[in-house]
Structures are given as C-alpha cells and as structure tokens.
Design an enzyme around this catalytic site. Structure first.
Site, short mmCIF file in Angstrom:
data_model
loop_
_atom_site.label_atom_id
_atom_site.label_comp_id
_atom_site.label_asym_id
_atom_site.label_seq_id
_atom_site.Cartn_x
_atom_site.Cartn_y
_atom_site.Cartn_z
N ASP A 132 5.25 -10.06 28.52
CA ASP A 132 5.32 -10.70 29.84
C ASP A 132 3.91 -10.87 30.36
OD1 ASP A 132 8.11 -10.92 29.99
OD2 ASP A 132 8.32 -8.91 30.83
N ASP A 150 11.70 -16.43 29.86
CA ASP A 150 12.47 -16.04 31.04
C ASP A 150 12.67 -17.23 31.98
OD1 ASP A 150 12.45 -13.42 30.05
OD2 ASP A 150 10.68 -12.87 31.23
#
Length: 178
Positions: A132, A150
């Site tokens: 991330d 995402d």
C-alpha cells in the site's frame, strides 16, 4: 471447424468477457505502481513523501484485508484472502460470460473488481503481504493506506451499487408504462 465451436466463439465475442481487457489494465497499472514504490521508496512512516496538504506517498505492507482487517492473525489469513479473491474473480467472470458486452456498467464494474482482486492476490502470493502507498489524511487523521488495486475494487463496487439504482429506476419506468 464445427458449427458448435463457431457459435460458441461468437457468443464469447458478444459476452461481457470482452471487457476483461480493463481487468488486465488495472492489474498491470497496479503491479507497476507497486514495483515503482518498492524500488524507489524506503519502507515506513518516517520515509513518507509529502505531496499535498492532505496526501502522502507512504510505502507500507498490509498482511490483512481492507483496513488491515486480520493483519495480526498469524499468516493463515493470507490463504483465506487468496481463496476469496479467486472465488470472487471466478464468479464475476462467470457473470460476465452470461452478460452481453453491451451491458457496459456491469461489465466495467466486474472488470475493475477482477483487476484489483488479482493485483492484491499477486502481492499476497508473491510477497506474503499487499503493498500500500496512497495515504490521504485530514489533520492528524489518516485514512488507511491503499493502492491502485483497492481503488479498482472500490470503484467497481460503487458502480455495481449505481447500476442497481439505475436498474431499479428502469424497472419502475417499465412498470408505470404497462
């Protein structure tokens, strides 16, 4: 070539499976962005790159699911999330196969989710965690860091909800006309 295989190929061309190019695009952009982050940034909070008063680039690992759900579960969650991703992708591809390519909103939704799920699945299987790097915040409150995969999953899910509302509106119009 038999008539059956010719008809089958034609139906594939006309099905929502034609939209899988979008899933491949999301997957490639996601993996490329994660590789760029991993190869150019140092891991962790002190090494963040402040870009805007509300946005940082921040290289972190997520061993859990959304919002780090089950990130401290000891490793078994990696396989659970991998199985869920594969199951969801299979289900969505099955639905795309049944939908005509002309149902753009539903097919785009499914393709975005598939691309995102496969991007995060690749990370889980290859690295053991998801990379991330997008960190949005207000003051001292930081939204959990996320990635391009995402975004694909969330936008796809949002489009499915929108499509549900649009379908309901169309059904109501048809009911009123009859």
């Amino acid at each position: 070539m038999s008539k059956l295989s010719s008809e089958n190929r034609l139906s594939l061309k006309q099905s929502g499976v034609r939209w899988l190019w979008l899933a491949a695009l999301v997957f490639v952009i996601d993996i490329a962005s994660k590789l760029l982050v991993m190869n150019t940034m140092e891991y962790g909070w002190p090494n963040r790159i402040e870009l805007l008063p509300f946005f940082n680039l921040l290289y972190v690992h997520n061993t859990g699911a959304a919002f780090s759900f089950l990130s401290d579960a000891g490793g078994w969650q990696r396989w659970l999330f991998a199985a869920i991703a594969l199951g969801v992708c299979a289900m969505l591809m099955f639905w795309m196969r049944k939908l005509p390519a002309s149902h753009k909103l539903a097919n785009v939704s499914y393709a975005l989710i598939i691309g995102g799920a496969l991007g995060n699945l690749f990370d889980r299987l290859y690295h053991g965690f998801v990379v991330d790097f997008l960190d949005f915040y207000v003051g001292t409150y930081h939204w959990p860091a996320f990635n391009i995969a995402d975004m694909g999953i969330c936008i796809g899910a949002g489009l499915i909800i929108l499509e549900g509302f649009l379908s309901d509106k169309d059904k109501k119009k048809q009911t009123v006309k009859h």
